[in-house]
Write a protein that holds these residues in place. Structure first.
Motif, PDB file in Angstrom:
ATOM      1  N   GLU A 154       0.676  -1.061  -0.150  1.00 37.32           N
ATOM      2  CA  GLU A 154       0.005   0.009  -0.057  1.00 37.32           C
ATOM      3  C   GLU A 154       0.927   1.339  -0.026  1.00 37.32           C
ATOM      4  OE1 GLU A 154      -3.354   2.600   0.079  1.00 37.32           O
ATOM      5  OE2 GLU A 154      -2.900   0.528  -0.615  1.00 37.32           O
ATOM      6  N   LEU A 155       1.967   1.284   0.764  1.00 40.32           N
ATOM      7  CA  LEU A 155       3.079   2.524   0.701  1.00 40.32           C
ATOM      8  C   LEU A 155       3.592   2.598  -0.714  1.00 40.32           C
ATOM      9  CD1 LEU A 155       4.984   1.808   4.029  1.00 40.32           C
ATOM     10  CD2 LEU A 155       2.966   3.565   3.505  1.00 40.32           C
TER      11      LEU A 155
ATOM     12  N   ARG B 125       1.927   1.704  -3.636  1.00 36.96           N
ATOM     13  CA  ARG B 125       0.745   2.130  -4.118  1.00 36.96           C
ATOM     14  C   ARG B 125       0.666   3.719  -4.113  1.00 36.96           C
ATOM     15  NH1 ARG B 125      -4.115   3.478  -4.132  1.00 36.96           N
ATOM     16  NH2 ARG B 125      -4.528   3.454  -2.049  1.00 36.96           N
ATOM     17  N   ARG B 126       0.834   4.052  -2.803  1.00 31.42           N
ATOM     18  CA  ARG B 126       0.648   5.438  -2.466  1.00 31.42           C
ATOM     19  C   ARG B 126       1.763   6.376  -2.963  1.00 31.42           C
ATOM     20  NH1 ARG B 126      -2.931   6.343   2.978  1.00 31.42           N
ATOM     21  NH2 ARG B 126      -4.298   4.578   2.662  1.00 31.42           N
ATOM     22  N   GLY B 127       2.548   5.838  -3.638  1.00 34.98           N
ATOM     23  CA  GLY B 127       3.812   6.519  -4.024  1.00 34.98           C
ATOM     24  C   GLY B 127       5.346   6.526  -3.243  1.00 34.98           C
TER      25      GLY B 127
END
Length: 71
Positions: free
Chosen positions: A9-10, A12-14
């Motif tokens: 998720e990190l 995915r968040r850039g």
């Protein structure tokens, strides 16, 4: 410590990099496991154990500052 399941998720968040300042001998540090999980998620992983009383503390701070400004 970050939950290892959160690393994708990190990404995915850039986020690009995980920097771990924990000493490998610290309780629940899981430095190697975190590195494997971070790389599997496509993140760069930097382990730079930091102990404020160690003789190399200033060098670790310098390396950390260099790492956080590197895009």
């Amino acid at each position: 410590m970050i939950e290892l399941t959160a690393l994708p998720e990190l990404k995915r968040r850039g986020f690009k990099t995980v920097i771990n300042l924990r000493m490998p001998a610290e309780q629940d540090a899981h430095v190697e496991e975190e590195g494997v999980a971070a790389r599997a998620a496509g993140l760069k992983y930097i382990s730079m154990p930091f102990n404020v009383t160690a003789s190399d503390a200033n060098a670790v701070v310098d390396a950390f500052l260099k790492a956080i400004v590197d895009p």
